[in-house]
Structure formats: C-alpha cells, structure tokens
Write an enzyme that holds these catalytic residues in place. Structure first.
Site, PDB file in Angstrom:
ATOM      1  N   TYR A 160    -119.069  20.205 -49.369  1.00  0.00           N
ATOM      2  CA  TYR A 160    -119.224  20.281 -50.886  1.00  0.00           C
ATOM      3  C   TYR A 160    -118.951  19.672 -51.895  1.00  0.00           C
ATOM      4  O   TYR A 160    -119.398  18.393 -52.579  1.00  0.00           O
ATOM      5  CB  TYR A 160    -118.793  22.259 -51.762  1.00  0.00           C
ATOM      6  CG  TYR A 160    -118.990  22.155 -52.818  1.00  0.00           C
ATOM      7  CD1 TYR A 160    -119.411  21.574 -53.529  1.00  0.00           C
ATOM      8  CD2 TYR A 160    -117.563  21.679 -53.404  1.00  0.00           C
ATOM      9  CE1 TYR A 160    -119.696  20.942 -55.517  1.00  0.00           C
ATOM     10  CE2 TYR A 160    -117.361  21.738 -54.489  1.00  0.00           C
ATOM     11  CZ  TYR A 160    -118.945  21.536 -55.858  1.00  0.00           C
ATOM     12  OH  TYR A 160    -118.178  20.570 -57.246  1.00  0.00           O
ATOM     13  N   LYS A 164    -120.160  15.775 -53.385  1.00  0.00           N
ATOM     14  CA  LYS A 164    -119.197  15.399 -54.900  1.00  0.00           C
ATOM     15  C   LYS A 164    -118.505  13.778 -54.849  1.00  0.00           C
ATOM     16  O   LYS A 164    -118.264  12.840 -55.167  1.00  0.00           O
ATOM     17  CB  LYS A 164    -117.991  16.301 -55.493  1.00  0.00           C
ATOM     18  CG  LYS A 164    -119.180  17.937 -55.549  1.00  0.00           C
ATOM     19  CD  LYS A 164    -120.107  17.374 -56.754  1.00  0.00           C
ATOM     20  CE  LYS A 164    -119.683  17.226 -57.922  1.00  0.00           C
ATOM     21  NZ  LYS A 164    -120.620  17.100 -59.353  1.00  0.00           N
ATOM     22  N   THR A 217    -114.745  16.375 -59.861  1.00  0.00           N
ATOM     23  CA  THR A 217    -114.247  17.955 -58.764  1.00  0.00           C
ATOM     24  C   THR A 217    -112.951  17.277 -58.565  1.00  0.00           C
ATOM     25  O   THR A 217    -112.723  16.342 -57.881  1.00  0.00           O
ATOM     26  CB  THR A 217    -114.967  19.098 -58.571  1.00  0.00           C
ATOM     27  OG1 THR A 217    -113.964  20.161 -57.741  1.00  0.00           O
ATOM     28  CG2 THR A 217    -115.949  18.106 -56.873  1.00  0.00           C
ATOM     29  N   ASP A 218    -112.002  17.985 -58.992  1.00  0.00           N
ATOM     30  CA  ASP A 218    -110.449  17.978 -58.085  1.00  0.00           C
ATOM     31  C   ASP A 218    -110.546  18.161 -56.301  1.00  0.00           C
ATOM     32  O   ASP A 218    -110.058  18.139 -55.994  1.00  0.00           O
ATOM     33  CB  ASP A 218    -109.728  18.795 -58.701  1.00  0.00           C
ATOM     34  CG  ASP A 218    -109.861  20.362 -58.380  1.00  0.00           C
ATOM     35  OD1 ASP A 218    -110.123  20.450 -58.040  1.00  0.00           O
ATOM     36  OD2 ASP A 218    -108.864  20.950 -58.990  1.00  0.00           O
ATOM     37  N   GLU A 219    -111.592  18.654 -56.050  1.00  0.00           N
ATOM     38  CA  GLU A 219    -111.863  19.062 -54.357  1.00  0.00           C
ATOM     39  C   GLU A 219    -112.049  17.961 -54.232  1.00  0.00           C
ATOM     40  O   GLU A 219    -111.926  17.595 -52.747  1.00  0.00           O
ATOM     41  CB  GLU A 219    -112.770  20.415 -54.573  1.00  0.00           C
ATOM     42  CG  GLU A 219    -112.823  21.534 -54.845  1.00  0.00           C
ATOM     43  CD  GLU A 219    -113.288  22.447 -55.233  1.00  0.00           C
ATOM     44  OE1 GLU A 219    -114.157  22.305 -53.342  1.00  0.00           O
ATOM     45  OE2 GLU A 219    -113.572  23.279 -55.830  1.00  0.00           O
TER      46      GLU A 219
HETATM   47  P1  NAD Z   1    -122.955  25.512 -61.344  1.00  0.00           P
HETATM   48  O1  NAD Z   1    -123.487  26.220 -59.077  1.00  0.00           O
HETATM   49  O2  NAD Z   1    -123.307  27.275 -62.043  1.00  0.00           O
HETATM   50  O3  NAD Z   1    -124.605  25.426 -62.310  1.00  0.00           O
HETATM   51  C1  NAD Z   1    -125.720  24.338 -61.275  1.00  0.00           C
HETATM   52  C2  NAD Z   1    -126.447  23.971 -62.684  1.00  0.00           C
HETATM   53  O4  NAD Z   1    -127.163  22.762 -62.089  1.00  0.00           O
HETATM   54  C3  NAD Z   1    -127.604  25.230 -62.367  1.00  0.00           C
HETATM   55  O5  NAD Z   1    -128.692  25.179 -63.642  1.00  0.00           O
HETATM   56  C4  NAD Z   1    -128.251  24.571 -61.261  1.00  0.00           C
HETATM   57  O6  NAD Z   1    -130.335  25.522 -61.717  1.00  0.00           O
HETATM   58  C5  NAD Z   1    -128.997  23.003 -61.576  1.00  0.00           C
HETATM   59  N1  NAD Z   1    -128.550  22.509 -60.221  1.00  0.00           N
HETATM   60  C6  NAD Z   1    -128.903  22.476 -59.176  1.00  0.00           C
HETATM   61  N2  NAD Z   1    -129.930  22.293 -58.120  1.00  0.00           N
HETATM   62  C7  NAD Z   1    -130.558  20.823 -59.320  1.00  0.00           C
HETATM   63  C8  NAD Z   1    -131.455  19.863 -58.884  1.00  0.00           C
HETATM   64  N3  NAD Z   1    -131.468  19.059 -57.809  1.00  0.00           N
HETATM   65  N4  NAD Z   1    -132.109  19.484 -60.355  1.00  0.00           N
HETATM   66  C9  NAD Z   1    -131.484  20.048 -61.096  1.00  0.00           C
HETATM   67  N5  NAD Z   1    -130.833  20.975 -61.660  1.00  0.00           N
HETATM   68  C10 NAD Z   1    -129.932  21.424 -60.354  1.00  0.00           C
HETATM   69  O7  NAD Z   1    -121.778  24.638 -61.412  1.00  0.00           O
HETATM   70  P2  NAD Z   1    -121.142  24.866 -62.381  1.00  0.00           P
HETATM   71  O8  NAD Z   1    -119.934  25.799 -61.908  1.00  0.00           O
HETATM   72  O9  NAD Z   1    -120.976  24.755 -63.430  1.00  0.00           O
HETATM   73  O10 NAD Z   1    -120.556  23.451 -62.345  1.00  0.00           O
HETATM   74  C11 NAD Z   1    -121.523  22.307 -62.704  1.00  0.00           C
HETATM   75  C12 NAD Z   1    -120.197  20.725 -62.102  1.00  0.00           C
HETATM   76  O11 NAD Z   1    -119.416  20.579 -62.813  1.00  0.00           O
HETATM   77  C13 NAD Z   1    -120.677  20.594 -61.124  1.00  0.00           C
HETATM   78  O12 NAD Z   1    -121.318  18.806 -61.042  1.00  0.00           O
HETATM   79  C14 NAD Z   1    -119.678  21.001 -60.153  1.00  0.00           C
HETATM   80  O13 NAD Z   1    -119.206  19.777 -59.352  1.00  0.00           O
HETATM   81  C15 NAD Z   1    -118.727  20.395 -61.200  1.00  0.00           C
HETATM   82  N6  NAD Z   1    -116.773  21.307 -61.422  1.00  0.00           N
HETATM   83  C16 NAD Z   1    -117.436  22.267 -61.436  1.00  0.00           C
HETATM   84  C17 NAD Z   1    -116.036  23.644 -61.432  1.00  0.00           C
HETATM   85  C18 NAD Z   1    -116.191  24.979 -61.407  1.00  0.00           C
HETATM   86  O14 NAD Z   1    -115.164  25.426 -61.457  1.00  0.00           O
HETATM   87  N7  NAD Z   1    -117.317  25.587 -61.015  1.00  0.00           N
HETATM   88  C19 NAD Z   1    -114.646  22.745 -61.541  1.00  0.00           C
HETATM   89  C20 NAD Z   1    -115.246  21.165 -61.771  1.00  0.00           C
HETATM   90  C21 NAD Z   1    -115.966  20.329 -61.445  1.00  0.00           C
HETATM   91  P1  TYD Z   2    -114.074  30.263 -55.560  1.00  0.00           P
HETATM   92  O1  TYD Z   2    -114.122  30.191 -56.901  1.00  0.00           O
HETATM   93  O2  TYD Z   2    -115.252  29.864 -54.782  1.00  0.00           O
HETATM   94  O3  TYD Z   2    -114.197  28.213 -56.369  1.00  0.00           O
HETATM   95  P2  TYD Z   2    -112.872  27.204 -55.103  1.00  0.00           P
HETATM   96  O4  TYD Z   2    -113.677  27.075 -53.461  1.00  0.00           O
HETATM   97  O5  TYD Z   2    -114.280  25.796 -55.403  1.00  0.00           O
HETATM   98  O6  TYD Z   2    -111.889  27.326 -55.241  1.00  0.00           O
HETATM   99  O7  TYD Z   2    -113.008  30.346 -54.767  1.00  0.00           O
HETATM  100  C1  TYD Z   2    -111.829  29.994 -55.866  1.00  0.00           C
HETATM  101  C2  TYD Z   2    -110.822  30.730 -54.390  1.00  0.00           C
HETATM  102  O8  TYD Z   2    -111.095  32.156 -54.273  1.00  0.00           O
HETATM  103  C3  TYD Z   2    -110.817  29.964 -52.974  1.00  0.00           C
HETATM  104  O9  TYD Z   2    -109.430  29.877 -52.594  1.00  0.00           O
HETATM  105  C4  TYD Z   2    -111.631  31.378 -52.432  1.00  0.00           C
HETATM  106  C5  TYD Z   2    -111.519  32.359 -53.166  1.00  0.00           C
HETATM  107  N1  TYD Z   2    -112.276  33.137 -52.061  1.00  0.00           N
HETATM  108  C6  TYD Z   2    -112.358  35.166 -52.403  1.00  0.00           C
HETATM  109  O10 TYD Z   2    -110.695  35.162 -51.940  1.00  0.00           O
HETATM  110  N2  TYD Z   2    -113.031  35.473 -52.267  1.00  0.00           N
HETATM  111  C7  TYD Z   2    -114.385  35.507 -52.708  1.00  0.00           C
HETATM  112  O11 TYD Z   2    -114.931  36.530 -53.192  1.00  0.00           O
HETATM  113  C8  TYD Z   2    -114.126  34.655 -53.536  1.00  0.00           C
HETATM  114  C9  TYD Z   2    -116.295  34.002 -53.992  1.00  0.00           C
HETATM  115  C10 TYD Z   2    -113.419  33.326 -53.340  1.00  0.00           C
END
Ligand code: NAD
Ligand code: TYD
Length: 340
Positions: free
Chosen positions: A154, A158, A126-128
């Site tokens: 988090y 990562k 992630t970019d985070e």
């Molecule tokens: P999500 O929370 O929607 O899904 C996570 C999945 O992993 C779930 O299905 C959960 O059951 C499974 N999981 C959790 N712990 C586990 C374990 N111990 N063993 C097996 N499975 C397990 O997450 P997401 O938003 O789909 O993110 C997927 C990946 O992408 C993550 O690694 C996250 O850090 C990365 N990512 C997410 C975003 C975003 O905007 N959502 C952006 C950049 C990177």
């Molecule tokens: P989120 O979807 O949790 O992603 P991330 O924190 O990984 O970027 O949140 C996106 C942005 O929205 C973040 O600045 C926090 C804000 N946010 C709210 O203002 N209200 C909410 O209920 C949630 C879940 C997030």
C-alpha cells in the site's frame, strides 16, 4: 465559481470532504468520481445527492476514455484525488490492484488534467510513504524532507504515485500539490480499519483483534481537520509543494482499543491478541510545522472530543455500518440508480 472533481468521494475521507466542501463553498460545483469498490458506499453521499451543485459519476479512475469524456463534458478547474485502495492488510494479500488504482489511476487523472488545459491537481497521500519511526525515539517526526522509505505494498503504491505527481510537475509543468496525512478517524470510516472495527465489534460483543502486543503507535487526526487542510492547500498552497498534515496526537493501538471499550461500557476481556501484521510499521508521527506556518492550519478537534463524537456517530448510524458488515450496502447503487 469552481468545478472540482473529487475522486473516491464515496469512501471515508473523500465523503467527509464532499460534505465539508459543499457547505464551505456553496457556490462551487463538486463532481464525485468513484468506482464503488467494496470500500465505496453511496449512502455516505445520500445527504448531498439532491444538491444541484453535486454530481455523482460511477467511474474507474483507470478508465482513460471515461475520465477524458468526463473532463470534456465538465471542464473542471481542479481535481482532488482521494481514490485509492487504502487498506494495508489487503495490500499484503493482493498488491496488484493497489498498483493499478493508486499508480495507474493517478497517472490517468493527471493525463486528463494535462490534456484539458493544465488543470490544478491535488494528490491526497499519506504519512506511510515515510515508512516508520522507532518506538524509543519520541523526538523524531516525519517532515516533508524525510526520505521516502516504504514498508507495505500500500505505502509503496502511494509513494510511487507521489513520485509520479512530482514528475508531472517538473516534466510537464502540471500545477500540483501533495498532502501527506496521518491516520484519520471520524464518521463514515469503513469498519475494517482499527477504530470503526473496534467500535462495531464492541457493540456486537465480538472479540477485538489486536495485532501483536498492541504497542504500535499512530498519530490520529479527526477527519474534518484533514478536509480543512486539503481545502486550504487547494486554494492557498504553493504549487509543487508537499504538506504534511497531522495532529501531534500519538496513541498506542492498545490504548485506543481500551478507550473504546470503556466509552462503550464493555469489558477488556473482549481483547484478543492476534498474529502481528507482516512488516508492521512501529510508529507514525507527523511534524505539521510547514502547513501551520504557511497556511495557518492547525487541528481543531482534540482527540478526547473527536473520539466521543465518532463513537456517538456510530451509535446513531448503526444502519450505515451494519449494512456494510452484512454486505447489503453493495446493493445501494441498484436501489438509488436502478430505476433512473
Ligand atoms: P477508502 O478506502 O475509505 O475510500 C476509497 C474510495 O476510493 C472508495 O470510495 C472506493 O470506491 C474508491 N476507489 C477505489 N478504487 C477506485 C478506482 N479505481 N476508481 C475510482 N474510485 C475508486 O479510503 P480513505 O480512507 O477515504 O482514503 C482516501 C485517501 O486518503 C486515499 O488516497 C488514502 O491513501 C489517503 N489517506 C488515508 C488515510 C486514512 O487514515 N484513512 C490517511 C492518510 C491518507
Ligand atoms: P489501520 O486502521 O489498518 O491503519 P494503518 O495500518 O494504515 O495505520 O490500523 C491501525 C493500527 O491498528 C495498525 O497498527 C494496525 C492495528 N490494527 C489492529 O491491531 N487490529 C486490527 O484489527 C486492525 C484493522 C488494525
């Protein structure tokens, strides 16, 4: 023909990736490994459950014995590790499970890759991990050489995983790549994250909780564009490299919330400003020059189209997210597998 293990495939991005990958590479076999935590929803994978090239395996990526047994059985050619605890707010409440899954789980998957012939490994990051950028410096972006500088448990977990992935390459010669993507949005997004939460609350006429003043900026990318980037990196990326993935689509949270309100014909009086997140990152912004120049990747879906598609999906798939909100989705595994 390749056999690929996709971890976390019952989650948001992993699920979208599996749908994308099976149609883009119908000759390949995909094995989904997922523990089905609260964030995993098997109904996301219902459309591919009967595909002969797909197998679902309920397994924790920290379960060394189970993971090694699966590798022994399936002899995978590649692993894409999406599985993670992914919600910043939850990591602030309870960091430990983030360290367990995101770091130990990553190490376990890579140990299995080492033990079974140096299997190709891709880490979805992630970019985070770069921390945040100031709001008053729109000229600054994260590049692959920006120092790691995390804010939340988090992002720290990562970042720890990323460092371990790079160490496994240098120490053991594991063929790895890492992608660091900005915020994704699209179908199957768990309704605790900003965009799906606001859509669901709007449709239920519930308050829309905006943290602080809503001025934090995120760089939004349609999930399918992320999936395509990972596919390209897996097949054409240079081993050992990090690739940033982002859409040059920065938006303030409050503007996203207002856009959703207007698209759904609701009223801005639903907005409720709530206490800010602890350590809240101000701005994320990715410079995707490297993946564009090396692999020809660019974001294909414009935000104004992607957000409309996403809202339409939530309108047409109410059952999917209503079952999550009610908790009913957690019985889905029993329903699917109880009698098998
Ligand atoms: P999500 O929370 O929607 O899904 C996570 C999945 O992993 C779930 O299905 C959960 O059951 C499974 N999981 C959790 N712990 C586990 C374990 N111990 N063993 C097996 N499975 C397990 O997450 P997401 O938003 O789909 O993110 C997927 C990946 O992408 C993550 O690694 C996250 O850090 C990365 N990512 C997410 C975003 C975003 O905007 N959502 C952006 C950049 C990177
Ligand atoms: P989120 O979807 O949790 O992603 P991330 O924190 O990984 O970027 O949140 C996106 C942005 O929205 C973040 O600045 C926090 C804000 N946010 C709210 O203002 N209200 C909410 O209920 C949630 C879940 C997030």
């Amino acid at each position: 023909m390749m056999t690929i293990i996709v971890t976390g495939g019952a989650g948001f991005i992993g699920g979208n990736f599996i749908h994308y990958y099976l149609s883009a590479h119908p000759e390949d076999r995909v094995i989904c490994v997922d523990k089905l935590t609260y964030a995993g929803n098997l109904s996301t994978l219902a459309p591919v459950m009967d595909n002969p090239n797909f197998r679902f395996c309920k397994l924790d990526i920290c379960d060394r014995e189970g993971v090694f047994a699966l590798f022994e059985e399936e002899k995978p050619d590649a692993v894409i590790n999406f599985a993670a605890e992914s919600h910043v707010d939850r990591s602030i409440e309870n960091p430990e499970i983030f360290l367990q899954t995101n770091i130990i789980g990553t190490a376990t998957m890579m140990d299995a890759c080492r033990a079974f012939g140096n299997v190709r490994y891709h880490q979805v990051s992630t970019d985070e991990v770069y921390g945040d950028l100031p709001l008053d410096r729109p000229d600054l972006f994260f590049t692959e050489t920006t120092p790691i500088h995390t804010s939340s448990p988090y992002s720290s977990s990562k970042a720890g995983a990323d460092l371990l992935v790079q160490a496994y390459q240098r120490t053991y010669g594991l063929p790895i790549t890492i992608s660091r993507c900005s915020n994704n949005y699209g179908p199957y997004h768990f309704p605790e994250k900003l965009i799906p939460l606001m859509i669901a609350n709007c449709l239920n006429n519930k308050p829309l909780p905006v943290y602080g003043e809503g001025l934090n900026v995120r760089d939004w990318l349609y999930v399918e564009d992320h999936c395509k980037a990972i596919d390209l990196i897996l097949h054409k990326g240079r081993i050992g490299e990090v690739y940033n993935v982002g859409g040059h689509n920065e938006m303030r949270n409050i503007d996203i919330v207002k856009l959703i309100i207007h698209e759904l014909g609701k009223d801005e009086s639903l907005i409720t400003y709530v206490t800010d997140r602890k350590g809240h990152d101000l701005r994320y912004a990715i410079d995707p020059t490297k993946i564009h120049e090396e692999l020809g990747w660019f974001p294909e879906t414009k935000f104004q189209d992607g957000i409309k598609k996403t809202i339409k999906w939530y309108l047409e798939n109410r059952q999917w997210w209503e079952e999550i909100i009610s908790g009913e989705y957690q019985n889905y595994y029993e329903k699917m597998y109880g009698n098998r």
